[in-house]
Motif scaffolding. Structure first.
Motif, PDB file in Angstrom:
ATOM      1  N   GLN A   1     -11.794   2.559  -0.096  1.00 33.58           N
ATOM      2  CA  GLN A   1     -12.060   3.649   0.841  1.00 33.58           C
ATOM      3  C   GLN A   1     -12.473   3.067   2.188  1.00 33.58           C
TER       4      GLN A   1
ATOM      5  N   HIS B   1       0.842  -1.191   0.000  1.00 36.88           N
ATOM      6  CA  HIS B   1       0.000   0.000   0.000  1.00 36.88           C
ATOM      7  C   HIS B   1       0.874   1.236   0.000  1.00 36.88           C
ATOM      8  N   ASN B   2       0.294   2.367  -0.389  1.00 34.79           N
ATOM      9  CA  ASN B   2       1.023   3.626  -0.473  1.00 34.79           C
ATOM     10  C   ASN B   2       0.727   4.478   0.761  1.00 34.79           C
TER      11      ASN B   2
ATOM     12  N   GLN C   1      -0.904  -1.711  -4.765  1.00 35.73           N
ATOM     13  CA  GLN C   1      -0.720  -2.506  -5.955  1.00 35.73           C
ATOM     14  C   GLN C   1      -0.427  -3.956  -5.596  1.00 35.73           C
TER      15      GLN C   1
ATOM     16  N   PRO D   1      -2.871  -2.043  -9.984  1.00 27.30           N
ATOM     17  CA  PRO D   1      -3.213  -1.038  -8.961  1.00 27.30           C
ATOM     18  C   PRO D   1      -4.654  -1.180  -8.490  1.00 27.30           C
TER      19      PRO D   1
ATOM     20  N   ASP E   1     -10.449   7.756   4.571  1.00 21.09           N
ATOM     21  CA  ASP E   1      -9.230   7.811   3.770  1.00 21.09           C
ATOM     22  C   ASP E   1      -9.264   6.770   2.657  1.00 21.09           C
ATOM     23  N   SER E   2      -8.594   7.088   1.560  1.00 21.07           N
ATOM     24  CA  SER E   2      -8.418   6.134   0.471  1.00 21.07           C
ATOM     25  C   SER E   2      -7.146   5.325   0.707  1.00 21.07           C
ATOM     26  N   VAL E   3      -7.261   4.029   0.546  1.00 21.83           N
ATOM     27  CA  VAL E   3      -6.104   3.139   0.658  1.00 21.83           C
ATOM     28  C   VAL E   3      -5.781   2.647  -0.742  1.00 21.83           C
ATOM     29  N   SER E   4      -4.700   3.171  -1.298  1.00 17.06           N
ATOM     30  CA  SER E   4      -4.273   2.779  -2.636  1.00 17.06           C
ATOM     31  C   SER E   4      -3.038   1.901  -2.546  1.00 17.06           C
TER      32      SER E   4
ATOM     33  N   ASN F   1     -12.246   0.932 -10.654  1.00 18.75           N
ATOM     34  CA  ASN F   1     -11.703   2.089 -11.355  1.00 18.75           C
ATOM     35  C   ASN F   1     -12.758   3.172 -11.490  1.00 18.75           C
TER      36      ASN F   1
ATOM     37  N   LEU G   1     -14.205   8.162  -6.276  1.00 23.03           N
ATOM     38  CA  LEU G   1     -14.524   7.871  -4.882  1.00 23.03           C
ATOM     39  C   LEU G   1     -15.990   8.157  -4.608  1.00 23.03           C
TER      40      LEU G   1
ATOM     41  N   THR H   1      -7.662   0.670  -5.373  1.00 22.84           N
ATOM     42  CA  THR H   1      -7.990   1.681  -4.368  1.00 22.84           C
ATOM     43  C   THR H   1      -9.252   1.265  -3.632  1.00 22.84           C
TER      44      THR H   1
END
Length: 366
Positions: free
Chosen positions: A119, A12-13, A30, A115, A25-28, A338, A341, A117
């Motif tokens: 939320q 995760h980033n 790969q 990738p 929060d968004s959890v992005s 894809n 949000l 994402t």
């Protein structure tokens, strides 16, 4: 002969220096798949989930009894590649590439990055936690399925910190006051008493607890006021409770001579890195107490215990503030592929039931 799939990894980033996430929060991240040769995949997915789990065992004679329980907060699952024969819930999304195309189930040799994402829901949830007999975990899990092969998995955890400190059992601004008197015997004559007050119940990490004590030493010996901040972890499963306590800090005040009366003010600073209290999980409680006591030689020490609710230090967050009657939390948002949000709907959620009271398990007399 090298295996077709060399490695599977989910990462995760981070979104801040502390690598913590909060409600909304968004959890992005790969999923990285490395293959040595052409490989046909049945399915490739990533799951985002939050749950609490309690597990311990006890020995009763020759029998070992295992106690366990769990509580689930959310589960979102997205597919990059999905088995055409799958009949899972339609809510599980199929992620496409940036150009809107579906990923191929035949993967060429090399390293491939997928990738994703998610939320985090806005609903009230406890923070990440790990104790002796239980834990609260928020994690990302990648799963690779191939025909006639055992599924491959990889998991990584994220550190969830609620953006609202919620305690259903306490009025955090309520002051506290207790008195205690003890008559001495044996090697010490007379009596000692203390009247102790705290300005409130809830404190943030790094904040000072101001303790005001009126101490009357009518004994024949010198006494010392002492202070101890300790934590108490409780784990609940199948009608049983398991408890662990640990002293976090201790302080000693100046001695008070015999036949003397003093007003003593002591500021106990809460460590910045101390874990917050947890009350909104039905199977795990993390509580704190401040014990104020008088050290009397050759006698048992009179003591007073105050419940303390420790909150996380305030941080700047884009998520909604602490819920109130006029502005409750919106309901949980859902995971997505894809797409943009989603905006949380305005209806408030049903918060999780608070942890059971100790009376539920007959731990204290009514």
């Amino acid at each position: 002969c090298r295996p077709p799939c060399k490695s599977l990894k989910v990462t995760h980033n981070p979104i801040n220096e502390t690598d913590t996430f909060s409600n909304g929060d968004s959890v992005s991240g790969q999923v990285t798949l490395e293959v040595a040769k052409d490989c046909q995949i049945s399915s490739l997915s990533v799951k985002f989930k939050g749950k609490a789990r309690v597990l311990w065992s006890e020995r009763h004679g020759n029998t070992t009894v295992v106690y366990h329980s769990k509580e689930k907060y959310f589960t979102f699952k997205n597919y990059f590649i999905r088995d055409k024969k799958a009949t899972d819930d339609d809510a599980e999304a199929l992620i496409t590439t940036e150009t809107g195309e579906y990923y191929s189930n035949v993967v060429a040799p090399g390293c491939h990055v997928y990738p994703f994402t998610f939320q985090i829901p806005y609903q009230i949830m406890p923070p990440s936690f790990k104790g002796a007999d239980g834990k609260i975990v928020y994690s990302l899990e990648a799963r690779l399925s191939r025909s006639m092969r055992i599924d491959q998995k990889d998991l990584t955890k994220i550190n969830f910190v609620p953006n609202a400190n919620w305690s259903p059992e306490h009025n955090l601004r309520e002051p506290q006051h207790e008195s205690k008197e003890k008559k001495m015997n044996l090697f010490t004559s007379g009596s000692v008493s203390m009247d102790v007050s705290l300005e409130k119940t809830g404190f943030c990490q790094g904040e000072g607890i101001s303790v005001l004590a009126c101490i009357q030493n009518n004994s024949s010996r010198e006494i010392k006021p002492k202070y101890c901040l300790y934590r108490k972890h409780s784990f609940f499963a199948e009608g049983k409770r398991r408890v662990h306590t640990k002293d976090l800090l201790k302080e000693v005040g100046n001695p008070i001579p015999p036949s003397a009366s003093e007003k003593v003010t002591r500021v106990i600073t809460i460590p910045q890195d101390i874990e917050p209290s947890i009350f909104n999980c039905s199977i795990i409680k993390a509580e704190h107490r401040l014990r104020v006591y008088l050290d009397v030689k050759y006698a048992s020490d009179p003591e007073i215990k105050f419940p303390i609710v420790i909150l996380r230090a305030p941080t700047v967050s884009a998520a909604p503030p602490f819920p109130t009657a006029s502005a409750p939390y919106p309901a949980a948002a859902f995971g997505f592929g894809n797409t943009a949000l989603p905006q949380p709907p305005p209806a408030p959620p049903n918060p999780f039931d608070p942890a059971p009271s100790y009376g539920t398990y007959n731990l204290y007399p009514p």
